[in-house]
Design a protein around this motif. Structure first.
Motif, PDB file in Angstrom:
ATOM      1  N   MET A   1       0.817  -1.226   0.000  1.00 14.11           N
ATOM      2  CA  MET A   1       0.000   0.000   0.000  1.00 14.11           C
ATOM      3  C   MET A   1       0.847   1.269   0.000  1.00 14.11           C
ATOM      4  SD  MET A   1      -2.829  -0.979   2.892  1.00 14.11           S
ATOM      5  CE  MET A   1      -3.680  -2.560   2.911  1.00 14.11           C
ATOM      6  N   PHE A   2       2.155   1.154   0.244  1.00 12.99           N
ATOM      7  CA  PHE A   2       2.992   2.349   0.308  1.00 12.99           C
ATOM      8  C   PHE A   2       2.961   3.080  -1.035  1.00 12.99           C
ATOM      9  CE2 PHE A   2       6.098   0.272   3.568  1.00 12.99           C
ATOM     10  CZ  PHE A   2       5.120   0.361   4.540  1.00 12.99           C
ATOM     11  N   PRO A   3       2.995   4.408  -0.991  1.00 16.92           N
ATOM     12  CA  PRO A   3       3.042   5.175  -2.237  1.00 16.92           C
ATOM     13  C   PRO A   3       4.375   4.957  -2.947  1.00 16.92           C
ATOM     14  CG  PRO A   3       3.457   6.624  -0.379  1.00 16.92           C
ATOM     15  CD  PRO A   3       3.065   5.287   0.204  1.00 16.92           C
ATOM     16  N   LEU A   4       4.354   5.058  -4.261  1.00 21.27           N
ATOM     17  CA  LEU A   4       5.585   4.983  -5.048  1.00 21.27           C
ATOM     18  C   LEU A   4       5.724   6.289  -5.813  1.00 21.27           C
ATOM     19  CD1 LEU A   4       8.038   3.459  -6.058  1.00 21.27           C
ATOM     20  CD2 LEU A   4       6.597   2.422  -7.840  1.00 21.27           C
ATOM     21  N   PRO A   5       6.472   7.254  -5.250  1.00 23.53           N
ATOM     22  CA  PRO A   5       6.601   8.548  -5.913  1.00 23.53           C
ATOM     23  C   PRO A   5       7.267   8.426  -7.288  1.00 23.53           C
ATOM     24  CG  PRO A   5       7.341   8.670  -3.638  1.00 23.53           C
ATOM     25  CD  PRO A   5       7.164   7.218  -3.957  1.00 23.53           C
ATOM     26  N   SER A   6       7.052   9.423  -8.104  1.00 21.63           N
ATOM     27  CA  SER A   6       7.591   9.442  -9.458  1.00 21.63           C
ATOM     28  C   SER A   6       9.117   9.462  -9.453  1.00 21.63           C
ATOM     29  CB  SER A   6       7.064  10.670 -10.201  1.00 21.63           C
ATOM     30  OG  SER A   6       7.751  10.845 -11.419  1.00 21.63           O
ATOM     31  N   GLY A   7       9.707   8.758 -10.396  1.00 19.82           N
ATOM     32  CA  GLY A   7      11.154   8.769 -10.551  1.00 19.82           C
ATOM     33  C   GLY A   7      11.676  10.051 -11.167  1.00 19.82           C
ATOM     34  N   ASP A   8      10.768  10.957 -11.552  1.00 21.36           N
ATOM     35  CA  ASP A   8      11.182  12.242 -12.127  1.00 21.36           C
ATOM     36  C   ASP A   8      11.540  13.271 -11.054  1.00 21.36           C
ATOM     37  OD1 ASP A   8      10.751  11.290 -14.694  1.00 21.36           O
ATOM     38  OD2 ASP A   8       8.666  11.963 -14.731  1.00 21.36           O
ATOM     39  N   LEU A   9      11.272  12.952  -9.795  1.00 21.00           N
ATOM     40  CA  LEU A   9      11.580  13.877  -8.707  1.00 21.00           C
ATOM     41  C   LEU A   9      13.073  13.868  -8.398  1.00 21.00           C
ATOM     42  CD1 LEU A   9       8.673  12.915  -6.274  1.00 21.00           C
ATOM     43  CD2 LEU A   9       8.774  14.952  -7.733  1.00 21.00           C
ATOM     44  N   THR A  10      13.550  14.917  -7.740  1.00 25.38           N
ATOM     45  CA  THR A  10      14.908  14.880  -7.211  1.00 25.38           C
ATOM     46  C   THR A  10      14.940  13.870  -6.070  1.00 25.38           C
ATOM     47  OG1 THR A  10      14.488  16.599  -5.545  1.00 25.38           O
ATOM     48  CG2 THR A  10      15.201  17.330  -7.752  1.00 25.38           C
ATOM     49  N   TRP A  11      16.143  13.455  -5.693  1.00 30.67           N
ATOM     50  CA  TRP A  11      16.230  12.444  -4.649  1.00 30.67           C
ATOM     51  C   TRP A  11      15.558  12.915  -3.363  1.00 30.67           C
ATOM     52  CZ3 TRP A  11      18.329  13.032   0.136  1.00 30.67           C
ATOM     53  CH2 TRP A  11      19.169  14.147   0.353  1.00 30.67           C
TER      54      TRP A  11
ATOM     55  N   GLU B   1      10.804  13.038   0.494  1.00 32.29           N
ATOM     56  CA  GLU B   1       9.811  13.880   1.162  1.00 32.29           C
ATOM     57  C   GLU B   1       8.391  13.506   0.744  1.00 32.29           C
ATOM     58  OE1 GLU B   1      12.354  18.022   1.822  1.00 32.29           O
ATOM     59  OE2 GLU B   1      11.164  17.754  -0.011  1.00 32.29           O
ATOM     60  N   SER B   2       8.257  12.875  -0.393  1.00 31.28           N
ATOM     61  CA  SER B   2       6.949  12.384  -0.834  1.00 31.28           C
ATOM     62  C   SER B   2       6.649  10.989  -0.282  1.00 31.28           C
ATOM     63  CB  SER B   2       6.895  12.358  -2.367  1.00 31.28           C
ATOM     64  OG  SER B   2       5.670  11.860  -2.829  1.00 31.28           O
ATOM     65  N   LEU B   3       7.663  10.130  -0.243  1.00 27.68           N
ATOM     66  CA  LEU B   3       7.468   8.745   0.205  1.00 27.68           C
ATOM     67  C   LEU B   3       7.162   8.638   1.696  1.00 27.68           C
ATOM     68  CD1 LEU B   3       7.756   5.597  -0.332  1.00 27.68           C
ATOM     69  CD2 LEU B   3      10.134   5.891   0.436  1.00 27.68           C
ATOM     70  N   LEU B   4       7.970   9.280   2.524  1.00 26.43           N
ATOM     71  CA  LEU B   4       7.933   8.993   3.962  1.00 26.43           C
ATOM     72  C   LEU B   4       6.653   9.429   4.672  1.00 26.43           C
ATOM     73  CD1 LEU B   4      11.675   9.591   4.860  1.00 26.43           C
ATOM     74  CD2 LEU B   4      10.485   7.435   4.415  1.00 26.43           C
ATOM     75  N   PRO B   5       6.059  10.589   4.362  1.00 24.53           N
ATOM     76  CA  PRO B   5       4.773  10.909   5.010  1.00 24.53           C
ATOM     77  C   PRO B   5       3.672   9.920   4.634  1.00 24.53           C
ATOM     78  CG  PRO B   5       5.787  12.889   4.133  1.00 24.53           C
ATOM     79  CD  PRO B   5       6.573  11.735   3.589  1.00 24.53           C
ATOM     80  N   GLY B   6       3.639   9.499   3.364  1.00 32.92           N
ATOM     81  CA  GLY B   6       2.633   8.529   2.947  1.00 32.92           C
ATOM     82  C   GLY B   6       2.844   7.177   3.595  1.00 32.92           C
ATOM     83  N   LEU B   7       4.101   6.815   3.802  1.00 30.56           N
ATOM     84  CA  LEU B   7       4.434   5.561   4.473  1.00 30.56           C
ATOM     85  C   LEU B   7       3.867   5.546   5.889  1.00 30.56           C
ATOM     86  CD1 LEU B   7       7.873   3.834   4.365  1.00 30.56           C
ATOM     87  CD2 LEU B   7       6.893   4.406   6.578  1.00 30.56           C
TER      88      LEU B   7
END
Length: 246
Positions: free
Chosen positions: A80-90, A95-101
């Motif tokens: 269920m964890f989000p998978l942020p876009s690979g177009d983002l900076t590292w 910063e997108s992954l961890l709050p959703g996690l």
């Protein structure tokens, strides 16, 4: 004489009894609900069997023992964890992954503790790990990439695991809160008094301190990792463009 008339016959199958078939997905769905309600370590195989109107042996036949079911629940939550876009900076990616996690894990107490101890399986986390690692490698972390990944994901899992435990013991949380608040008038230890006042202010305001602490810790970890990248970049030196190929 005792009557020899046959009594009502018992249904020989679940369908005849009006019950849905027991399947691995249905068992894991039920275990997921029990985990959401009680925590991963707080339900028994008998409770799970009752949730699907079956005997424990049926659960064992379709999925396995309790530990096997628990691992399947952890996999289901991880998926269920989000998978942020690979177009983002590292950094933006983390910063997108961890709050959703955290948002996912807080719905299923106990899963974060399992993940902090053993990590996820490659079957469900492979794509996330691949994307995160590639962004770190591309950013220039090099051999540090694995350690950076482990630091960030492990910190997130551990923070949520502690949060699960704290939220599961409201009486102790309140007692400690009162103890800390009582120190805000301490005239001998100014630092302790300041901490007591801060705790008092948080409790009085009703702010979600644990959520704030999670976000704060994530950002400070990312700050530290970014500083490490600067060190790695400077130590690597400038890329030479004046080399003539022989």
């Amino acid at each position: 004489m005792p009557s020899t008339a046959p009594g009502p016959s018992r249904p020989r199958s679940r369908s005849a009894a009006g019950l849905p078939a027991v399947t691995p997905d249905r068992v894991i769905d039920a275990a997921l609900r029990l985990t959401a309600d009680n925590g991963l370590e707080s339900w028994t195989l008998r409770q799970l069997a009752a949730a699907v109107d079956a005997y424990p042996a049926v659960i064992y036949h379709h999925v396995g023992d309790r530990e096997t079911v628990a691992r399947a629940v952890v996999d289901r939550v991880t998926a269920m964890f989000p998978l942020p876009s690979g177009d983002l900076t590292w950094r933006r990616w983390w910063e997108s992954l961890l709050p959703g996690l955290r948002e996912v894990l807080r719905q299923y107490p106990g899963v974060a503790r399992r993940l902090s101890l053993f990590g996820p399986t490659t079957a469900v986390a492979g794509r996330t790990v691949d994307r995160g690692m590639r962004l770190l490698l591309d950013a220039g972390f090099g051999k540090d990439s694995m350690m950076v990944y482990g630091l960030l994901i492990g910190t997130a899992f551990q923070l949520v695991a502690v949060e699960d435990d704290r939220m599961g013991d409201e009486r102790t949380r309140q007692r400690y809160g009162r103890d800390w608040q009582a120190e805000r008038g301490n005239t001998e230890l100014a630092g302790l008094a300041a901490m007591g006042q801060a705790v008092h202010d948080i409790l009085e305001s009703g702010r979600d301190y644990l959520s704030e602490m999670y976000d704060y810790t994530v950002e400070r970890c990312l700050d530290g990792v970014e500083a490490r990248l600067d060190v790695l970049t400077r130590s690597a030196g400038p890329v030479r463009t004046d080399v003539t190929e022989v």
